[in-house]
Design a protein around this motif. Structure first.
Motif, PDB file in Angstrom:
ATOM      1  N   ARG A   1      19.244  39.270  -6.325  1.00 19.88           N
ATOM      2  CA  ARG A   1      18.579  38.921  -7.595  1.00 19.88           C
ATOM      3  C   ARG A   1      17.120  38.541  -7.386  1.00 19.88           C
ATOM      4  NH1 ARG A   1      15.986  37.080 -11.032  1.00 19.88           N
ATOM      5  NH2 ARG A   1      16.524  36.184 -13.080  1.00 19.88           N
ATOM      6  N   LEU A   2      16.810  37.970  -6.255  1.00 24.10           N
ATOM      7  CA  LEU A   2      15.443  37.529  -5.987  1.00 24.10           C
ATOM      8  C   LEU A   2      14.614  38.576  -5.254  1.00 24.10           C
ATOM      9  CD1 LEU A   2      16.194  33.833  -4.900  1.00 24.10           C
ATOM     10  CD2 LEU A   2      15.217  34.612  -7.082  1.00 24.10           C
ATOM     11  N   THR A   3      15.237  39.672  -4.829  1.00 26.74           N
ATOM     12  CA  THR A   3      14.490  40.669  -4.043  1.00 26.74           C
ATOM     13  C   THR A   3      14.548  42.044  -4.717  1.00 26.74           C
ATOM     14  OG1 THR A   3      16.463  40.996  -2.664  1.00 26.74           O
ATOM     15  CG2 THR A   3      14.807  39.441  -1.857  1.00 26.74           C
ATOM     16  N   ILE A   4      15.340  42.934  -4.178  1.00 28.22           N
ATOM     17  CA  ILE A   4      15.299  44.326  -4.611  1.00 28.22           C
ATOM     18  C   ILE A   4      15.920  44.561  -5.988  1.00 28.22           C
ATOM     19  CG2 ILE A   4      15.257  45.193  -2.248  1.00 28.22           C
ATOM     20  CD1 ILE A   4      18.227  45.768  -2.475  1.00 28.22           C
ATOM     21  N   LEU A   5      16.748  43.621  -6.464  1.00 32.53           N
ATOM     22  CA  LEU A   5      17.365  43.786  -7.780  1.00 32.53           C
ATOM     23  C   LEU A   5      16.882  42.731  -8.767  1.00 32.53           C
ATOM     24  CD1 LEU A   5      21.027  44.763  -6.792  1.00 32.53           C
ATOM     25  CD2 LEU A   5      19.169  46.249  -7.581  1.00 32.53           C
ATOM     26  N   SER A   6      15.663  42.323  -8.564  1.00 30.85           N
ATOM     27  CA  SER A   6      15.052  41.394  -9.516  1.00 30.85           C
ATOM     28  C   SER A   6      14.847  42.093 -10.858  1.00 30.85           C
ATOM     29  CB  SER A   6      13.705  40.910  -8.969  1.00 30.85           C
ATOM     30  OG  SER A   6      12.999  40.198  -9.951  1.00 30.85           O
ATOM     31  N   PRO A   7      14.994  41.359 -11.977  1.00 35.19           N
ATOM     32  CA  PRO A   7      14.750  41.996 -13.290  1.00 35.19           C
ATOM     33  C   PRO A   7      13.324  42.515 -13.443  1.00 35.19           C
ATOM     34  CG  PRO A   7      14.975  39.615 -13.492  1.00 35.19           C
ATOM     35  CD  PRO A   7      15.406  39.966 -12.109  1.00 35.19           C
ATOM     36  N   ASP A   8      12.390  41.996 -12.644  1.00 32.34           N
ATOM     37  CA  ASP A   8      11.031  42.525 -12.673  1.00 32.34           C
ATOM     38  C   ASP A   8      10.965  43.916 -12.047  1.00 32.34           C
ATOM     39  OD1 ASP A   8      10.228  40.135 -13.815  1.00 32.34           O
ATOM     40  OD2 ASP A   8       9.745  39.215 -11.877  1.00 32.34           O
ATOM     41  N   VAL A   9      11.888  44.186 -11.123  1.00 31.20           N
ATOM     42  CA  VAL A   9      11.937  45.489 -10.457  1.00 31.20           C
ATOM     43  C   VAL A   9      12.844  46.451 -11.215  1.00 31.20           C
ATOM     44  CG1 VAL A   9      12.511  46.697  -8.311  1.00 31.20           C
ATOM     45  CG2 VAL A   9      11.473  44.405  -8.230  1.00 31.20           C
ATOM     46  N   LEU A  10      13.990  45.951 -11.653  1.00 33.88           N
ATOM     47  CA  LEU A  10      14.970  46.769 -12.348  1.00 33.88           C
ATOM     48  C   LEU A  10      15.581  45.940 -13.477  1.00 33.88           C
ATOM     49  CD1 LEU A  10      16.509  49.496 -12.388  1.00 33.88           C
ATOM     50  CD2 LEU A  10      18.211  48.431 -10.888  1.00 33.88           C
ATOM     51  N   HIS A  11      15.544  46.492 -14.679  1.00 37.39           N
ATOM     52  CA  HIS A  11      16.006  45.724 -15.832  1.00 37.39           C
ATOM     53  C   HIS A  11      17.477  45.315 -15.697  1.00 37.39           C
ATOM     54  CE1 HIS A  11      16.233  44.311 -19.952  1.00 37.39           C
ATOM     55  NE2 HIS A  11      17.289  45.098 -20.158  1.00 37.39           N
ATOM     56  N   GLU A  12      18.331  46.209 -15.202  1.00 33.56           N
ATOM     57  CA  GLU A  12      19.750  45.909 -15.022  1.00 33.56           C
ATOM     58  C   GLU A  12      20.057  45.309 -13.662  1.00 33.56           C
ATOM     59  OE1 GLU A  12      18.528  48.886 -15.615  1.00 33.56           O
ATOM     60  OE2 GLU A  12      18.975  49.311 -17.726  1.00 33.56           O
ATOM     61  N   GLY A  13      19.025  44.876 -12.957  1.00 30.38           N
ATOM     62  CA  GLY A  13      19.198  44.364 -11.597  1.00 30.38           C
ATOM     63  C   GLY A  13      20.213  43.240 -11.457  1.00 30.38           C
ATOM     64  N   PRO A  14      20.158  42.186 -12.285  1.00 25.11           N
ATOM     65  CA  PRO A  14      21.120  41.088 -12.140  1.00 25.11           C
ATOM     66  C   PRO A  14      22.573  41.532 -12.295  1.00 25.11           C
ATOM     67  CG  PRO A  14      19.256  40.371 -13.444  1.00 25.11           C
ATOM     68  CD  PRO A  14      19.093  41.839 -13.252  1.00 25.11           C
TER      69      PRO A  14
END
Length: 205
Positions: free
Chosen positions: A30-43
């Motif tokens: 959540r804090l790195t590659i799948l952060s919502p800033d990087v990917l909207h569905e990341g979380p």
């Protein structure tokens, strides 16, 4: 009763380890590659990955430690059933959260955590432990599997013994036929026909 309590304590330790993996992996992603800033569905994706890893770790821990005294009947079957029970247990937590938040109207962050991580987690843990013990890792299945394996071995041994008997009977029959045949007997197809004229000529001589 002591065995049941021991299994429940080991189940709690394994579940705690799975919870640590779930939380740690989720926050790391959540804090790195799948952060919502990087990917909207990341979380959401991070939660799916962390939960999957936690379920896998729980399965290995419960299979190798919590319920290690019960026999194994197939890793694939156990894995599928374990995943079904784990997802159902997670659904209990979500149901508690839904009832608390949308039905009862407790919408604070504290209320949500109590609903899902206290009440839901407790009920889900009892549900999972019961089904793990009496369905996924049921001792009765181990007994049944052992009986089926023994019956299959007995059938294989019976077929092998019958094959040996048949082979011995065939060998004995072949020896008897050779012993009954007179020595030096000319086969019928080698007997030459004698004409009547030749036979009378031999008698006149």
């Amino acid at each position: 009763m002591r065995k049941l309590l021991g299994q429940f304590l080991r189940f709690g330790v394994v579940g705690l380890g799975g919870l640590v993996i779930d939380v740690a992996v989720f926050n790391l992603l959540r804090l790195t590659i799948l952060s919502p800033d990087v990917l909207h569905e990341g979380p959401v994706i991070a939660k799916v990955i962390s939960t999957t890893l936690a379920i896998g770790a729980n399965w290995i821990g419960n299979r190798r430690w919590t319920f290690a005294t019960t026999g194994r009947t197939g890793a694939t079957r156990e894995g599928v059933e374990f995943a079904i029970v784990s997802v159902a247990g997670m659904g209990i937590g979500l149901l508690c959260l839904w009832v608390s938040h949308y039905v009862l109207g407790f919408t604070s962050l504290l209320a949500d955590n109590i609903a899902t991580n206290v009440v839901g987690l407790g009920l889900g843990a009892i549900f999972r432990f019961a089904l793990y013990r009496w369905w996924v890792f049921s001792p009765s299945r181990s007994v049944l599997a052992a009986e089926q394996a023994a019956a299959q071995s007995a059938r294989a041994a019976s077929h092998a013994a019958q094959g040996a008997v048949d082979a011995a009977a065939d060998a004995a029959l072949g020896t008897t036929e050779r012993a009954v045949r007179p020595a030096g007997l000319t086969p019928l197809h080698r007997v030459q026909a004698v004409s009547p004229i030749e036979d009378r000529a031999h008698r006149n001589d």
